[in-house]
Scaffold this active site. Structure first.
Site, PDB file in Angstrom:
ATOM      1  N   ASP A   1       0.802  -1.224   0.000  1.00  0.00           N
ATOM      2  CA  ASP A   1       0.000   0.000   0.000  1.00  0.00           C
ATOM      3  C   ASP A   1       0.837   1.277   0.000  1.00  0.00           C
ATOM      4  O   ASP A   1       0.287   2.381   0.181  1.00  0.00           O
ATOM      5  CB  ASP A   1      -0.984  -0.019   1.172  1.00  0.00           C
ATOM      6  CG  ASP A   1      -2.150  -0.957   0.889  1.00  0.00           C
ATOM      7  OD1 ASP A   1      -2.511  -1.106  -0.290  1.00  0.00           O
ATOM      8  OD2 ASP A   1      -2.690  -1.544   1.840  1.00  0.00           O
TER       9      ASP A   1
ATOM     10  N   ASP B   1      -7.155  -4.612  -4.019  1.00  0.00           N
ATOM     11  CA  ASP B   1      -6.780  -3.235  -3.670  1.00  0.00           C
ATOM     12  C   ASP B   1      -5.509  -2.792  -4.406  1.00  0.00           C
ATOM     13  O   ASP B   1      -5.301  -1.611  -4.674  1.00  0.00           O
ATOM     14  CB  ASP B   1      -6.539  -3.105  -2.165  1.00  0.00           C
ATOM     15  CG  ASP B   1      -7.551  -3.852  -1.298  1.00  0.00           C
ATOM     16  OD1 ASP B   1      -8.033  -4.910  -1.738  1.00  0.00           O
ATOM     17  OD2 ASP B   1      -7.839  -3.405  -0.186  1.00  0.00           O
TER      18      ASP B   1
END
Ligand code: GLY
Length: 369
Positions: free
Chosen positions: A94, A151
């Site tokens: 991320d 994601d």
């Protein structure tokens, strides 16, 4: 919608000008607001994946208003996040979310060279998570070595950006390999996407789908659908590859078919009838993806659906009171983890809501590319 967007932009600037002062006074990186206060992430400190959204929100408001106080607040938080690059231990895939919206935004909007270097550093960390059998490793736990998650489609833009910056094709090549794996293994026949797929880290063979933050195994966690929708749209914008555009359209069609009559977004599109569990982050992020998809395809139905989502948020879920810090209500972190936040305000909801309003106004600096 244009007049509405102008009114909302003015209200967002007013509310966040005040609440940014509080965040700065407390010296924290906001994660969510509760009881009139900002709360920093209870998970992994400032390495938690959401760290970029608050500075990203400040950069969005800076481009809307040119008010220097937003720039200063973005830079204050950027310093917190660049310290995490040095700590390294808790960072994961991320870094795309975290650094595109902070250091990447700073470089894009001001040309700051250190911000560019820090963003390239983050891109190199993301490259280091690539398993050459075909996927980018999501998380750090040893038993999750083979996990890839939907994601990550949002993180790939950091790699495409790094290839353009360095004129080195390796970053973009890795992004394409991961996007191709996602296309093959995550996208289902009906246009929905899985959250987690586990691969054998030695061979790349698919092991299994794993239930993630949605209702159950095989269901359709709405935020995951929005990551796929926006992520494949970005992959198309970065590459011109029509297969990614087609994937984005399929996910978008599925998403649009599940928008509630009131314009809000259920936490999972397969949740039991009668279950009132909403995730407005999915709606706000979905609206951003749909607006970009409308522009990429010329299909006005996607724009209309995005505006339906935004109308729902504006009509039912904006908190403009003075006693609170954030704006968007009814954000839900995870279907089965109310402790992480259910029907609350979380900074990434406010970020995507503001990005969508900025797109309508024409001020969005497009921080994802
Ligand atoms: N990327 C983690 C989440 O959407 O909760």
């Amino acid at each position: 919608m244009q007049n509405r967007a102008e009114d909302i932009a003015a209200r967002l600037a007013k509310k966040f000008r005040r609440s940014a002062e509080l965040a700065a006074k407390e010296g924290i990186l906001p994660y969510k607001s509760e009881g009139g206060r900002w709360i920093t992430s209870p998970y992994d400190g400032n390495s938690w994946w959401t760290g970029g959204f608050w500075p990203g929100l400040m950069w969005q408001l800076y481009t809307m208003t040119r008010d220097e106080s937003f720039l200063q607040e973005a830079r204050r938080c950027e310093a917190i996040l660049t310290a995490e690059l040095r700590t390294y231990r808790l960072l994961n895939h991320d870094v795309g979310f975290m650094y595109l919206l902070s250091t990447g935004a700073d470089y894009k909007l001001t040309g700051d060279e250190q911000a560019r270097t820090d963003t390239l550093h983050a891109a190199s960390l993301l490259m280091g998570r690539f398993n050459p059998v075909g996927y980018i490793r999501a998380w750090n736990e040893k038993q999750k070595m083979g996990y890839a998650i939907i994601d990550c489609m949002m993180n790939l833009s950091l790699l495409f950006w790094a290839s353009r910056q360095t004129e080195d094709p390796r970053f973009a090549k890795v992004a394409r390999i991961h996007a191709d794996t996602t296309l093959r293994e995550f996208l289902r026949e009906n246009g929905s996407v899985s959250h987690i797929i586990e691969f054998d880290p030695e061979t790349g063979r698919r092991v299994q789908e794993i239930a993630g933050q949605g209702y159950c195994l095989g269901s359709s966690w709405s935020r995951g659908q929005s990551w796929g929708l926006y992520g494949f749209t970005l992959a198309y914008l970065n590459t011109g590859d029509e297969r990614y555009l087609s994937a984005a359209r399929r996910i978008a069609d599925y998403f649009v078919a599940h928008i509630r009559p009131d314009g809000l977004t259920d936490c999972d599109f397969c949740q039991p009838a009668g279950e009132e569990r909403i995730d407005n982050i999915a709606g706000a992020c979905g609206a951003c993806g749909l607006i970009e998809l409308a522009r990429a395809t010329g299909n006005a139905a996607y724009q209309e659906a995005a505006e339906r989502l935004l109308d729902g948020l504006i009509d039912h879920c904006c908190d403009w009171t003075e006693g609170s810090q954030g704006v968007l209500t009814h954000c839900t972190a995870s279907y089965h983890d109310d402790g992480a936040g259910r029907h609350t305000n979380i900074t990434y909801g406010d970020y995507f809501f503001t990005e969508a309003i900025a797109k309508l106004l024409g001020t969005d600096p497009m921080l994802w590319r």
